[in-house]
Design a protein around this motif. Sequence first.
Motif, PDB file in Angstrom:
ATOM      1  N   VAL A   1       0.707  -1.156   0.001  1.00 20.07           N
ATOM      2  CA  VAL A   1       0.093  -0.094  -0.141  1.00 20.07           C
ATOM      3  C   VAL A   1       0.759   1.373  -0.060  1.00 20.07           C
ATOM      4  O   VAL A   1       1.788   1.340   0.611  1.00 20.07           O
ATOM      5  N   ARG A   2       0.605   1.985  -0.647  1.00 18.70           N
ATOM      6  CA  ARG A   2       1.341   3.555  -0.829  1.00 18.70           C
ATOM      7  C   ARG A   2       0.289   4.516  -0.576  1.00 18.70           C
ATOM      8  O   ARG A   2      -0.726   4.471  -1.502  1.00 18.70           O
ATOM      9  N   ILE A   3       0.561   5.520  -0.006  1.00 19.57           N
ATOM     10  CA  ILE A   3      -0.750   6.433   0.107  1.00 19.57           C
ATOM     11  C   ILE A   3       0.247   7.863  -0.035  1.00 19.57           C
ATOM     12  O   ILE A   3       1.133   8.421   0.699  1.00 19.57           O
ATOM     13  N   SER A   4      -0.303   8.916  -1.077  1.00 12.42           N
ATOM     14  CA  SER A   4       0.086   9.986  -1.637  1.00 12.42           C
ATOM     15  C   SER A   4      -0.746  11.111  -1.091  1.00 12.42           C
ATOM     16  O   SER A   4      -1.485  10.926  -0.408  1.00 12.42           O
ATOM     17  N   GLU A   5      -0.617  12.268  -1.968  1.00 14.70           N
ATOM     18  CA  GLU A   5      -1.235  13.247  -1.510  1.00 14.70           C
ATOM     19  C   GLU A   5      -2.687  13.219  -1.834  1.00 14.70           C
ATOM     20  O   GLU A   5      -3.625  13.461  -0.932  1.00 14.70           O
ATOM     21  N   GLY A   6      -2.717  12.471  -3.100  1.00 14.26           N
ATOM     22  CA  GLY A   6      -4.223  12.685  -3.533  1.00 14.26           C
ATOM     23  C   GLY A   6      -5.028  11.279  -3.723  1.00 14.26           C
ATOM     24  O   GLY A   6      -5.982  11.014  -4.151  1.00 14.26           O
ATOM     25  N   GLU A   7      -3.973  10.196  -3.419  1.00 19.42           N
ATOM     26  CA  GLU A   7      -4.823   8.686  -3.646  1.00 19.42           C
ATOM     27  C   GLU A   7      -4.121   7.631  -2.956  1.00 19.42           C
ATOM     28  O   GLU A   7      -2.939   7.914  -2.404  1.00 19.42           O
ATOM     29  N   VAL A   8      -4.663   6.704  -2.801  1.00 21.80           N
ATOM     30  CA  VAL A   8      -4.100   5.242  -2.145  1.00 21.80           C
ATOM     31  C   VAL A   8      -3.862   4.198  -3.272  1.00 21.80           C
ATOM     32  O   VAL A   8      -4.784   4.222  -3.934  1.00 21.80           O
ATOM     33  N   ILE A   9      -2.752   3.741  -3.336  1.00 20.99           N
ATOM     34  CA  ILE A   9      -2.491   2.745  -4.199  1.00 20.99           C
ATOM     35  C   ILE A   9      -2.305   1.202  -3.479  1.00 20.99           C
ATOM     36  O   ILE A   9      -1.515   1.314  -2.458  1.00 20.99           O
ATOM     37  N   VAL A  10      -3.059   0.308  -3.808  1.00 27.68           N
ATOM     38  CA  VAL A  10      -3.185  -0.987  -3.302  1.00 27.68           C
ATOM     39  C   VAL A  10      -2.620  -1.951  -4.574  1.00 27.68           C
ATOM     40  O   VAL A  10      -3.136  -2.071  -5.438  1.00 27.68           O
ATOM     41  N   GLU A  11      -1.542  -2.716  -4.144  1.00 31.26           N
ATOM     42  CA  GLU A  11      -1.098  -3.764  -5.162  1.00 31.26           C
ATOM     43  C   GLU A  11      -1.218  -5.219  -4.577  1.00 31.26           C
ATOM     44  O   GLU A  11      -0.634  -5.282  -3.644  1.00 31.26           O
ATOM     45  N   ASN A  12      -2.090  -5.797  -5.163  1.00 37.68           N
ATOM     46  CA  ASN A  12      -1.945  -7.205  -4.733  1.00 37.68           C
ATOM     47  C   ASN A  12      -2.583  -8.175  -5.933  1.00 37.68           C
ATOM     48  O   ASN A  12      -2.079  -7.679  -6.877  1.00 37.68           O
ATOM     49  N   SER A  13      -2.632  -9.353  -5.694  1.00 36.35           N
ATOM     50  CA  SER A  13      -2.930 -10.544  -6.678  1.00 36.35           C
ATOM     51  C   SER A  13      -3.810  -9.986  -7.674  1.00 36.35           C
ATOM     52  O   SER A  13      -4.028 -10.733  -8.724  1.00 36.35           O
TER      53      SER A  13
END
Length: 338
Positions: free
Chosen positions: A246-258
């Motif tokens: 999981v990466r949380i930036s200024e404007g969004e959350v990115i989730v990388e999974n299967s």
Amino acid sequence: MRASKAYAPIFSYGDWEIEVLDEDLVGLTLRRVRPPVRMVWYADHTIKIYELAHYLNALDEVLASGELLLGVNDTFYELVRADGEWRLRARGAFNFELVGLDTQQALRLALILLYAKAENPMRDDIARAVLLMGLFPLLESVGEVRLSCPGLEAILSWRDDRLILRAVKASPMSELTTLLSLAEAGVLGEPEVEIDLGDVEESREFLASLLLGELSTRFLDEEALTPVRRELAKLVVEHVPHEGEVRISEGEVIVENSYGTWEIDLDDGDLYLNDEHICAEVELPGLGVIYLPGVGELRLGKVSLKLVAALMVALRPEDVKDRSLRRQIERAASARTH
């Protein structure tokens, strides 16, 4: 007909000297007081002679009586003279006070308030009038403004040229409720958020609205509370078991999974999987209350609830039971492999 740029007609009305600068702009000088009062009045329409006379009579009355009491939209203003100085007090949608005003500042404020009361101008027009009156430095000196309207109570203050909003009370399901709840849970030190007014023009319109008496919550839209939802997202990610990164930036959350790459927009809570929009509509809990393990009960606004629902789907897609939502996820996940 517009007045010539090369020649500005000058005439008198009572003790006032009037210089016609344009059809909607006049210069006003009152020489019987020391020092003389000078101001430039702009209106959002062609200024009529009878209208100008009405305002000048009103200003003469303010000067003679030492006070102006009037309501403009949702705010009541008291402009009064005491011990040779003037004070402006506002109560209602806006609550603030200006003290130590001289006669010129007082009459300029009086004319703006009288104009706002009679015409209810647009915010950009009232901002231009305030600018030409030279009143922005005075309004910028207001250290604190209390905002009050049904379902909202907050305090605005300026700190090192930053506008800070401190929530006091909010209606259920508003984003300020999220701010208050996170502060009560100890996630935030204070129920405060910095408000970005954008450019100089928008900042001036907000300051000018202090004299328009009507609270616009435009500057309190969903995007203004994005920093609060960012903290909420961190909290959910920390306390909800999940796989992937999981990466949380200024404007969004990115989730990388299967399943691929999930993106959650912090401005509006929209959810995407592998660039395909996922409609993660869920039934909202009563009054926007959720329970987060390790944190406890949280009261959230509508956009915050949408964000949490989207995050739960992205973090634990295997738990999704809704058939429609399951089909969307499987279609978006399979699209990545083609």
